[in-house]
Design a protein around this motif. Structure first.
Motif, short mmCIF file in Angstrom:
data_model
loop_
_atom_site.label_atom_id
_atom_site.label_comp_id
_atom_site.label_asym_id
_atom_site.label_seq_id
_atom_site.Cartn_x
_atom_site.Cartn_y
_atom_site.Cartn_z
N VAL A 258 72.18 88.62 -34.97
CA VAL A 258 72.78 89.50 -35.98
C VAL A 258 71.69 90.21 -36.77
CG1 VAL A 258 74.01 89.46 -38.18
CG2 VAL A 258 74.99 88.32 -36.18
N ALA A 259 70.63 89.48 -37.14
CA ALA A 259 69.55 90.09 -37.92
C ALA A 259 68.83 91.17 -37.11
CB ALA A 259 68.56 89.01 -38.35
N TRP A 260 68.67 90.95 -35.81
CA TRP A 260 68.00 91.95 -34.98
C TRP A 260 68.85 93.20 -34.78
CZ3 TRP A 260 66.30 87.41 -31.56
CH2 TRP A 260 64.94 87.14 -31.76
N LEU A 261 70.15 93.02 -34.57
CA LEU A 261 70.98 94.13 -34.12
C LEU A 261 71.83 94.78 -35.21
CD1 LEU A 261 72.17 92.58 -30.73
CD2 LEU A 261 70.39 94.28 -31.08
N TRP A 262 72.25 94.03 -36.21
CA TRP A 262 73.15 94.58 -37.22
C TRP A 262 72.70 94.19 -38.62
CZ3 TRP A 262 75.31 92.12 -32.78
CH2 TRP A 262 75.87 93.01 -31.86
N SER A 263 71.44 94.35 -38.89
CA SER A 263 70.88 93.90 -40.18
C SER A 263 71.45 94.67 -41.36
CB SER A 263 69.36 94.04 -40.17
OG SER A 263 68.98 95.39 -39.95
N GLU A 264 71.95 95.88 -41.13
CA GLU A 264 72.46 96.68 -42.25
C GLU A 264 73.95 96.48 -42.49
OE1 GLU A 264 71.27 100.73 -42.13
OE2 GLU A 264 69.14 100.26 -41.96
N GLN A 265 74.58 95.60 -41.71
CA GLN A 265 75.99 95.28 -41.92
C GLN A 265 76.11 94.01 -42.76
OE1 GLN A 265 78.42 97.19 -40.84
NE2 GLN A 265 77.33 98.51 -39.38
N ASP A 266 77.24 93.87 -43.46
CA ASP A 266 77.47 92.61 -44.17
C ASP A 266 77.69 91.50 -43.14
OD1 ASP A 266 80.52 92.05 -43.77
OD2 ASP A 266 80.39 94.17 -44.33
N HIS B 152 81.05 91.34 -41.03
CA HIS B 152 81.18 92.46 -40.10
C HIS B 152 80.19 92.32 -38.95
CE1 HIS B 152 81.42 97.10 -39.46
NE2 HIS B 152 82.12 96.44 -38.56
N ALA B 153 78.95 91.91 -39.26
CA ALA B 153 77.92 91.76 -38.23
C ALA B 153 78.32 90.69 -37.21
CB ALA B 153 76.59 91.42 -38.87
N ARG B 154 78.85 89.57 -37.69
CA ARG B 154 79.26 88.51 -36.77
C ARG B 154 80.44 88.97 -35.90
NH1 ARG B 154 77.87 83.25 -36.91
NH2 ARG B 154 76.22 82.66 -38.35
N ALA B 155 81.31 89.77 -36.46
CA ALA B 155 82.43 90.29 -35.68
C ALA B 155 81.93 91.22 -34.57
CB ALA B 155 83.41 91.03 -36.59
N LEU B 156 80.93 92.05 -34.88
CA LEU B 156 80.36 92.94 -33.88
C LEU B 156 79.67 92.16 -32.77
CD1 LEU B 156 78.90 95.72 -36.22
CD2 LEU B 156 80.81 95.96 -34.62
N LEU B 157 79.00 91.06 -33.13
CA LEU B 157 78.36 90.22 -32.12
C LEU B 157 79.42 89.59 -31.21
CD1 LEU B 157 75.97 88.76 -30.84
CD2 LEU B 157 76.14 87.04 -32.67
N ASN B 158 80.48 89.08 -31.80
CA ASN B 158 81.55 88.48 -31.00
C ASN B 158 82.19 89.50 -30.05
OD1 ASN B 158 81.16 85.97 -32.19
ND2 ASN B 158 82.69 86.33 -33.78
N GLN B 159 82.40 90.71 -30.55
CA GLN B 159 82.97 91.77 -29.70
C GLN B 159 82.04 92.09 -28.54
OE1 GLN B 159 83.84 95.13 -32.22
NE2 GLN B 159 85.11 93.91 -33.61
N SER B 160 80.75 92.13 -28.80
CA SER B 160 79.78 92.44 -27.74
C SER B 160 79.76 91.35 -26.68
CB SER B 160 78.38 92.62 -28.35
OG SER B 160 78.33 93.74 -29.20
N VAL B 161 79.76 90.09 -27.12
CA VAL B 161 79.77 88.98 -26.16
C VAL B 161 81.04 89.02 -25.32
CG1 VAL B 161 79.85 86.47 -25.94
CG2 VAL B 161 78.26 87.53 -27.55
N HIS B 162 82.18 89.29 -25.97
CA HIS B 162 83.45 89.36 -25.24
C HIS B 162 83.43 90.49 -24.20
CE1 HIS B 162 87.75 89.16 -24.50
NE2 HIS B 162 87.82 90.47 -24.73
N ASP C 17 69.87 103.07 -33.53
CA ASP C 17 69.91 103.56 -34.91
C ASP C 17 70.15 102.40 -35.87
OD1 ASP C 17 69.53 106.24 -34.25
OD2 ASP C 17 71.67 106.55 -33.88
N LYS C 18 69.50 102.45 -37.00
CA LYS C 18 69.71 101.50 -38.10
C LYS C 18 69.53 100.05 -37.64
CE LYS C 18 72.97 104.63 -40.40
NZ LYS C 18 74.32 104.81 -40.95
N ALA C 19 68.50 99.83 -36.82
CA ALA C 19 68.18 98.47 -36.36
C ALA C 19 66.66 98.28 -36.41
CB ALA C 19 68.72 98.23 -34.96
N PRO C 20 66.08 98.31 -37.61
CA PRO C 20 64.61 98.26 -37.71
C PRO C 20 64.01 96.97 -37.15
CG PRO C 20 65.64 97.98 -39.87
CD PRO C 20 66.72 98.40 -38.94
#
Length: 391
Positions: A50-58, A61-71, A130-133
């Motif tokens: 989550v820190a690598w890929l969605w650090s700018e999300q709360d 929300h970041a964990r939900a995006l990770l779960n969606q990607s894995v699915h 984008d937005k993944a420093p």
């Protein structure tokens, strides 16, 4: 079903039926596969991903995006492609083969030839988020680490070839190593020595002069004294050697334009070149500047060097004409490329030209600078390569 994940020289995901498409190859999901592939056989915690890929999300929300990607990846590639163990995720290496991990395995197995064959370019070349420093910093670290391993493998191959007395293979490996770091004087000296032992002192001198020019013009520093001494010695020896044929250039080299003359259509006429330069004065000026640079390389007019021989004027004119035509073509919006009319005899220079022409490199300043570096390296390998000059 197994899949192949390419991370060297770009990024691609393929199965037995061909390239994978759809939600699984969305950029964040490819980035997730890259993180898991390079980490294996170790697993990665969800917090790190989550820190690598969605650090700018709360966090939620970041964990939900990770779960969606894995699915999405499991749905497209198979339920067992990403394995879960508590809070950690791991890529199933039995189902997904990765060129970057195969490269590292070859390095650890002390198989440099296999490693060099697997290394098709920088890690995740041209890929960005984008937005993944944090992810971008991780990519930079991995890219540097893998490039260092590749450079060592090339040196191992070069030194093994030297021990076997195969100076042609040694020179080929040192040339590839020089492309990796064109400002390394130590590598230039090793290449020059291999070319001399191969029986190509003119090639050794050209690489020494190109290295001098690069350091002085690009970095504004003086080359290693050992390089200057080697260049001076080769110049003295070349001037003392007898000439072999009136069509040869300095040091018995082929005419400078040989690598870029048109294959079928012939060189452009003076009238057509003049009309084009009238329509595109800026292209004419650029060609004139490149004419001077071509003279510097072809004649050896370096600071403190002196004029060694009369320049092959017709050949240099053809280089300038080819560059002007290439610039005019690009200004008119023609991006199709006409490589058969602007050939180089150097395969590494041609590959660098193609990498520099990647449209993805124009998406950011840092990527554009990397593209410019590819063109500069191509010119260092073949100073007559008009397409690379134009790039």
């Amino acid at each position: 079903m197994s899949f192949s994940l390419k991370l060297l020289g770009g990024v691609a995901l393929e199965g037995s039926a061909g390239p994978v498409s759809g939600p699984a190859v969305q950029r964040h999901r490819l980035a997730l596969l890259a993180l898991l592939a390079v980490s294996r056989p170790a697993a990665q915690s969800r917090e790190k991903l989550v820190a690598w890929l969605w650090s700018e999300q709360d966090d939620d929300h970041a964990r939900a995006l990770l779960n969606q990607s894995v699915h999405a990846l499991r749905r497209a590639l198979g339920a067992e492609v990403i394995l879960s163990a508590g809070n950690e995720l791991r890529l199933n290496s039995a189902l997904v083969r990765c060129d970057a991990t195969a490269f590292e395995e070859a390095i650890h197995a002390e198989a440099p030839a296999r490693a060099v064959a697997l290394y098709s370019g920088p890690f995740l070349d041209g890929f960005f988020l984008d937005k993944a420093p944090e992810f971008e910093r991780w990519v930079a670290r991995e890219r540097d680490r893998l490039e260092t391993l590749y450079a060592r493998a090339l040196e191992d191959l070069a030194e093994a070839a030297q021990r076997a007395g195969d100076w042609s293979e040694a020179a080929r490996c040192w040339k590839a190593r020089l492309v990796h770091d064109p400002c390394d004087s130590r590598v230039v000296l090793r290449l020059m020595a291999a070319l001399e032992r191969e029986g190509n002192p003119a090639g050794a001198l050209r690489h020494g002069l190109a290295h001098q020019h690069r350091l002085r013009e690009d970095l504004e520093i003086e080359p290693d004294p050992a390089v200057l001494d080697a260049v001076a010695r080769l110049r003295r020896e070349s001037q003392a050697a007898p000439s072999h044929g009136e069509n040869q250039g300095p040091l018995g080299a082929p005419p400078p334009a040989a690598a870029i003359l048109p294959v079928a259509s012939g060189p452009p006429s003076a009238d057509s070149a003049a009309s084009r330069s009238t329509r595109r004065p800026e292209a004419f000026v650029a060609a004139a500047v490149l004419l001077v640079l071509a003279l510097v390389v072809a004649v050896g007019l370096m600071p403190g060097g002196g004029l060694r021989a009369k320049p092959a004027t017709a050949g240099v004119d053809e280089i300038a004409q080819a560059v002007a035509l290439e610039l005019n073509r690009r200004e008119q919006g023609d991006t199709t490329g006409r490589l058969p009319e602007l050939r180089t005899t150097s395969i590494p220079a041609y590959e660098l030209y193609l990498r520099g022409n990647d449209p993805a490199l124009l998406r950011s300043d840092s990527a554009a600078r990397r593209g410019l570096g590819y063109f500069e390296q191509a010119v260092a390998l073949d100073s007559n390569y008009a397409a690379a000059w134009a790039g």
